[in-house]
Write an enzyme that holds these catalytic residues in place. Structure first.
Site, PDB file in Angstrom:
ATOM      1  N   ASP A 111       0.819  -1.206   0.000  1.00  0.00           N
ATOM      2  CA  ASP A 111       0.000   0.000   0.000  1.00  0.00           C
ATOM      3  C   ASP A 111       0.860   1.265   0.000  1.00  0.00           C
ATOM      4  O   ASP A 111       2.081   1.213   0.206  1.00  0.00           O
ATOM      5  CB  ASP A 111      -1.032  -0.017   1.137  1.00  0.00           C
ATOM      6  CG  ASP A 111      -0.415   0.046   2.525  1.00  0.00           C
ATOM      7  OD1 ASP A 111       0.462   0.899   2.742  1.00  0.00           O
ATOM      8  OD2 ASP A 111      -0.823  -0.748   3.393  1.00  0.00           O
ATOM      9  N   PHE A 112       0.217   2.380  -0.235  1.00  0.00           N
ATOM     10  CA  PHE A 112       0.885   3.666  -0.444  1.00  0.00           C
ATOM     11  C   PHE A 112       1.873   3.998   0.675  1.00  0.00           C
ATOM     12  O   PHE A 112       2.978   4.487   0.427  1.00  0.00           O
ATOM     13  CB  PHE A 112      -0.184   4.766  -0.555  1.00  0.00           C
ATOM     14  CG  PHE A 112       0.360   6.139  -0.828  1.00  0.00           C
ATOM     15  CD1 PHE A 112       0.832   6.487  -2.089  1.00  0.00           C
ATOM     16  CD2 PHE A 112       0.390   7.096   0.176  1.00  0.00           C
ATOM     17  CE1 PHE A 112       1.323   7.767  -2.346  1.00  0.00           C
ATOM     18  CE2 PHE A 112       0.874   8.377  -0.063  1.00  0.00           C
ATOM     19  CZ  PHE A 112       1.342   8.703  -1.332  1.00  0.00           C
TER      20      PHE A 112
END
Length: 244
Positions: A111-112
């Protein structure tokens, strides 16, 4: 055809599919029709194997070249999206790669806000084997958590918990260091549901401040620096696939 000391032989119909000639099933029909030759010899046997690097394969008298397969390990930074482009204009992992490798796809996601080891490839079969739950390839994470993590919590993680209607489960969870305000935990997961590590801790009202993936299968992040990449060796690729 001799394949002594040639470990990367593949079935002829797979070679034709990988080269973009035809699907595997259509490739079988092409072989049975006698349209394929290997090293100058016509081949009609479906079980025939070829060495993509050394054998000369021709279809209807025209040479067929295998597409070069690429396998890249990248140390993804936090604040970076696992895609070739982002509609919000955020940095993407492809910004860290050579321009000629923009056709590579990430194997799974980080994820980011997470960092660590991620693979990119143009080999769809390799990507499938490393991401599909039925193969159970383990990924190891290091989570820095705000607050105290107890052994009872980790036992619940390994036993499996329900969160937002989905069962989350770690294969292994160990406290690396701990205290009342900060804990570091190492976790092994084999399914890798969306944001699974973060959600495990959220279920215990704890927040992950830093999340790093440090290993996939037997391949470790090691000394690969943040934002840098390297190609996987033939031995590493073979090791990853042999675990399946």
């Amino acid at each position: 055809m001799s394949h002594v000391n040639r470990p990367f032989v593949v079935r002829l119909q797979k070679f034709l599919a990988d080269a973009g000639v035809a699907s595997r099933r259509a490739g079988e029909q092409i072989i049975l029709a006698g349209r394929v030759s290997v090293n100058g010899q016509p081949v009609r046997l479906l079980g025939t194997k070829v060495d993509p690097l050394h054998d000369e394969v021709m279809v209807d008298g025209r040479p067929v070249r295998a597409k070069r397969k690429l396998y890249v390990a990248l140390h993804k930074p936090a604040g970076c999206v696992c895609s070739a482009r982002d509609e919000l204009g955020r940095p993407v992992i492809h910004d860290l790669l050579p321009k000629e490798w923009q056709n590579l796809h990430s194997v799974g996601r980080l994820d980011f806000d997470s960092e660590g080891l991620i693979f990119l490839t143009n080999d769809g079969q390799f990507a499938l084997h490393l991401t599909h739950p039925r193969y159970g390839v383990r990924k190891k994470y290091l989570a820095t958590v705000e607050g105290e993590v107890t052994r009872e919590m980790l036992a619940r993680f390994v036993g499996g918990i329900w969160h937002a209607g989905e069962k989350l489960q770690a294969d292994k969870a160990v406290i690396v260091s701990g205290g009342r305000t900060r804990s570091v935990v190492e976790l092994d997961l084999s399914e890798g549901k969306n944001r699974e590590v973060r959600r495990l801790f959220e279920s215990q009202n704890l927040t992950v401040k830093r999340l790093q993936r440090i290993q996939i299968g037997k391949i470790k992040l090691g000394e690969l620096r943040l934002g840098k990449w390297r190609t996987l060796t033939a031995a590493e690729i073979k090791t990853l696939l042999s675990e399946l």
